[in-house]
Write a protein that holds these residues in place. Structure first.
Motif, PDB file in Angstrom:
ATOM      1  N   PHE A   1       3.142  -5.580   4.896  1.00 38.58           N
ATOM      2  CA  PHE A   1       1.796  -5.325   4.378  1.00 38.58           C
ATOM      3  C   PHE A   1       1.821  -3.965   3.691  1.00 38.58           C
ATOM      4  O   PHE A   1       2.210  -2.972   4.292  1.00 38.58           O
ATOM      5  N   ASN A   2       1.465  -3.933   2.423  1.00 33.79           N
ATOM      6  CA  ASN A   2       1.410  -2.643   1.747  1.00 33.79           C
ATOM      7  C   ASN A   2       0.054  -2.459   1.068  1.00 33.79           C
ATOM      8  O   ASN A   2      -0.628  -3.425   0.750  1.00 33.79           O
ATOM      9  N   TRP A   3      -0.324  -1.215   0.923  1.00 31.80           N
ATOM     10  CA  TRP A   3      -1.605  -0.897   0.290  1.00 31.80           C
ATOM     11  C   TRP A   3      -1.425   0.361  -0.558  1.00 31.80           C
ATOM     12  O   TRP A   3      -0.505   1.149  -0.348  1.00 31.80           O
ATOM     13  N   ALA A   4      -2.298   0.504  -1.532  1.00 28.19           N
ATOM     14  CA  ALA A   4      -2.261   1.654  -2.426  1.00 28.19           C
ATOM     15  C   ALA A   4      -3.315   2.671  -2.018  1.00 28.19           C
ATOM     16  O   ALA A   4      -4.345   2.319  -1.447  1.00 28.19           O
ATOM     17  N   ALA A   5      -3.047   3.925  -2.284  1.00 26.25           N
ATOM     18  CA  ALA A   5      -4.017   4.999  -2.054  1.00 26.25           C
ATOM     19  C   ALA A   5      -3.889   6.002  -3.187  1.00 26.25           C
ATOM     20  O   ALA A   5      -2.774   6.315  -3.621  1.00 26.25           O
ATOM     21  N   VAL A   6      -5.022   6.471  -3.662  1.00 26.19           N
ATOM     22  CA  VAL A   6      -5.056   7.449  -4.751  1.00 26.19           C
ATOM     23  C   VAL A   6      -5.872   8.646  -4.284  1.00 26.19           C
ATOM     24  O   VAL A   6      -7.060   8.522  -3.992  1.00 26.19           O
ATOM     25  N   HIS A   7      -5.228   9.805  -4.205  1.00 24.01           N
ATOM     26  CA  HIS A   7      -5.906  11.008  -3.738  1.00 24.01           C
ATOM     27  C   HIS A   7      -6.083  11.987  -4.888  1.00 24.01           C
ATOM     28  O   HIS A   7      -5.111  12.383  -5.545  1.00 24.01           O
ATOM     29  N   GLY A   8      -7.336  12.374  -5.082  1.00 21.66           N
ATOM     30  CA  GLY A   8      -7.651  13.406  -6.055  1.00 21.66           C
ATOM     31  C   GLY A   8      -7.796  14.746  -5.366  1.00 21.66           C
ATOM     32  O   GLY A   8      -7.586  14.876  -4.150  1.00 21.66           O
ATOM     33  N   PRO A   9      -8.169  15.785  -6.101  1.00 21.98           N
ATOM     34  CA  PRO A   9      -8.335  17.119  -5.517  1.00 21.98           C
ATOM     35  C   PRO A   9      -9.306  17.106  -4.336  1.00 21.98           C
ATOM     36  O   PRO A   9     -10.399  16.546  -4.423  1.00 21.98           O
ATOM     37  N   GLY A  10      -8.903  17.716  -3.230  1.00 16.80           N
ATOM     38  CA  GLY A  10      -9.751  17.832  -2.052  1.00 16.80           C
ATOM     39  C   GLY A  10      -9.722  16.633  -1.121  1.00 16.80           C
ATOM     40  O   GLY A  10     -10.362  16.655  -0.071  1.00 16.80           O
ATOM     41  N   GLU A  11      -8.980  15.567  -1.455  1.00 20.00           N
ATOM     42  CA  GLU A  11      -8.945  14.361  -0.621  1.00 20.00           C
ATOM     43  C   GLU A  11      -7.725  14.366   0.296  1.00 20.00           C
ATOM     44  O   GLU A  11      -6.711  15.020   0.017  1.00 20.00           O
TER      45      GLU A  11
END
Length: 225
Positions: free
Chosen positions: A92-102
């Motif tokens: 099971f894989n998932w994507a995550a996108v982190h911007g500034p401050g996350e």
């Protein structure tokens, strides 16, 4: 999840949607409905992500690489070669996108064989991968390890190891005033096809027999023996 309002709420909600999508074998409409009862892990042959992603050759190559290296990881960690090669597991894989401050708070994935994270994009100010001491926080334990990720890197580690993604630096901290690239990752849970092992079935976990060995040569003359 979104109403919680903290810096990691968006990616937490995105994770739960992707998990629901996975358990519905990639059926987007079914995943948007209300859940009822315990969901089952789909067959490895089933569509486990949204159709557009499953159709990408780069995505399928990444899953193939993870499958091969996962078996190598298990073997090098002490699982027998034949057992690691024949293990019928689910990814099971998932994507995550982190911007500034996350960030992504501390958590584990107990019940899986092991987990991994692939850094599709990680700039100099991207959040680090922080591992916590599984032996507890009391001295002489309580140690932590910070891994600074690089784009294109794949990291595999035990499912029971507590980890987190630290805060990605705010844009105001970037030298030169340039725009910091987003931290983009694909995380992987590699475990039984029936879903994570419950505690009463942990005796059947092949990773429970892992043994680590380090050889250190001894010079008797140096030790005056």
């Amino acid at each position: 999840m979104l109403r919680k309002g903290h810096a990691g709420a968006l990616n937490d909600a995105f994770f739960h949607f992707q998990k629901n999508l996975f358990e519905n074998s990639g059926d987007v409409q079914a995943s948007l409905g209300m859940r009822s009862g315990r969901m089952q892990t789909p067959s490895p042959e089933d569509n486990s992500s949204w159709p557009e992603m499953c159709g990408l050759p780069e995505y399928n190559r990444l899953r193939h690489i993870v499958d091969r290296l996962s078996r190598r990881y298990l073997e090098r960690s002490g699982v027998g070669r034949a057992t690691a090669a024949a293990l019928n597991y689910s990814i099971f894989n998932w994507a995550a996108v982190h911007g500034p401050g996350e960030f992504h708070g501390p958590h584990t994935h107990v019940g899986e064989y092991h987990v991994g994270v692939f850094y599709a994009q990680a700039g100099p100010s991207a959040g680090k991968l922080r591992f916590s001491d599984a032996r507890g926080h009391s001295p002489p334990f309580g140690r932590t390890y910070f891994h600074t990720p690089r784009s294109g890197e794949l990291v595999l580690f035990p499912s029971w190891l507590s980890h987190m993604a630290t805060v990605t630096a705010p844009a105001s901290d970037i030298r030169g005033g340039g725009e910091e690239p987003l931290r983009v990752v694909f995380s992987f849970n590699i475990g039984p096809v029936e879903g994570p092992l419950p505690c009463h079935l942990w005796f059947s976990d092949p990773t429970g027999d892992m043994r680590f060995r380090r050889r250190s040569p001894i010079d008797p003359r140096e030790l005056e023996l």
